[in-house]
Design a protein around this motif. Sequence first.
Motif, mmCIF file in Angstrom:
data_model
loop_
_atom_site.group_PDB
_atom_site.id
_atom_site.type_symbol
_atom_site.label_atom_id
_atom_site.label_comp_id
_atom_site.label_asym_id
_atom_site.label_seq_id
_atom_site.Cartn_x
_atom_site.Cartn_y
_atom_site.Cartn_z
ATOM 1 N N HIS A 168 96.431 4.064 -31.593
ATOM 2 C CA HIS A 168 96.040 4.460 -30.495
ATOM 3 C C HIS A 168 94.052 5.021 -31.271
ATOM 4 O O HIS A 168 93.566 5.592 -31.971
ATOM 5 C CB HIS A 168 96.450 5.451 -29.506
ATOM 6 N N GLY A 192 91.624 5.901 -29.096
ATOM 7 C CA GLY A 192 91.135 7.503 -28.447
ATOM 8 C C GLY A 192 90.240 8.347 -29.357
ATOM 9 O O GLY A 192 91.376 8.333 -30.364
ATOM 10 N N ARG A 202 90.012 11.721 -30.935
ATOM 11 C CA ARG A 202 90.739 12.423 -32.016
ATOM 12 C C ARG A 202 90.027 13.677 -32.139
ATOM 13 O O ARG A 202 88.635 13.721 -32.540
ATOM 14 C CB ARG A 202 91.490 12.735 -33.329
ATOM 15 N N GLY A 223 91.889 10.446 -21.914
ATOM 16 C CA GLY A 223 91.997 8.921 -23.319
ATOM 17 C C GLY A 223 91.892 9.441 -24.127
ATOM 18 O O GLY A 223 92.351 8.701 -25.138
ATOM 19 N N ASN A 259 93.266 12.422 -28.063
ATOM 20 C CA ASN A 259 94.191 12.476 -28.336
ATOM 21 C C ASN A 259 94.245 13.871 -28.723
ATOM 22 O O ASN A 259 92.557 13.926 -29.878
ATOM 23 C CB ASN A 259 94.528 11.874 -29.696
ATOM 24 N N ASN A 270 95.464 11.434 -23.380
ATOM 25 C CA ASN A 270 96.241 9.922 -23.794
ATOM 26 C C ASN A 270 97.219 10.564 -24.746
ATOM 27 O O ASN A 270 98.653 10.313 -24.155
ATOM 28 C CB ASN A 270 95.315 8.948 -25.347
ATOM 29 N N TYR A 271 97.287 11.904 -25.460
ATOM 30 C CA TYR A 271 98.401 12.114 -26.604
ATOM 31 C C TYR A 271 97.788 14.080 -26.917
ATOM 32 O O TYR A 271 96.383 13.905 -26.964
ATOM 33 C CB TYR A 271 98.787 11.486 -27.835
ATOM 34 N N LEU A 291 100.548 9.895 -33.112
ATOM 35 C CA LEU A 291 100.460 9.390 -33.259
ATOM 36 C C LEU A 291 100.928 7.667 -33.858
ATOM 37 O O LEU A 291 101.181 7.018 -33.073
ATOM 38 C CB LEU A 291 99.115 9.087 -33.342
ATOM 39 N N GLU A 300 104.807 7.397 -33.071
ATOM 40 C CA GLU A 300 104.954 6.624 -31.360
ATOM 41 C C GLU A 300 104.581 5.188 -31.209
ATOM 42 O O GLU A 300 105.503 4.482 -30.356
ATOM 43 C CB GLU A 300 104.291 7.816 -30.789
ATOM 44 N N ALA A 301 103.696 4.832 -31.810
ATOM 45 C CA ALA A 301 103.197 3.043 -32.340
ATOM 46 C C ALA A 301 104.471 2.640 -32.955
ATOM 47 O O ALA A 301 104.863 1.539 -32.623
ATOM 48 C CB ALA A 301 101.718 3.615 -33.260
#
Length: 170
Positions: free
Chosen positions: A23, A25, A27, A61, A63, A91-92, A105, A108-109
């Motif tokens: 992602h 986004g 951090r 948005g 992380n 986002n996370y 992350l 998850e991806a």
Amino acid sequence: MSELINKVAQSALVTINLEELLHPGERVVYDIKDNLFHGLILREKDFRAFIKENDWTVYDGKNVAIICSADAIVPTWAYMLLATKLQGRANYYVFGDMEALEQALMQEAIAKINPDEYQDAKVVIKGCGSIPVPTYAYVEIMRKLLPVVSSLMYGEPCSTVPLYKKPKAV
């Protein structure tokens, strides 16, 4: 003069670039130490007021890694309360440092990859890139794809290190 032919482009190799899965986004770290009274304890009434009044849109948005860098006892519910404000905005988010966030992350991806799309494929896991990809990500993608691919390689399509080749059926 003979025509140059790009044999790599014509090959059946499928390249996976792990850095493209992450992602994009920003951090950020949320350090709960900033909410401690005298840097020692978390006072519930003050913390709940902060949770209610804080502008949580700054995490939209993003992380977020949630930590406490102070040597203090922070009740579990405090982290859970933070999560209620990050849910639907960030986002996370994870409890842990930036390394834990990056690992989550990436996991998850990789979990979103449908291994069936790589059934009997010859796959190259791209090795070099502009973003460092941690070793655990390479191990995780192997775990995900080994049961279905015909071969797995590491590197660039023009220069790969063979890692796995499915045994021929007898």
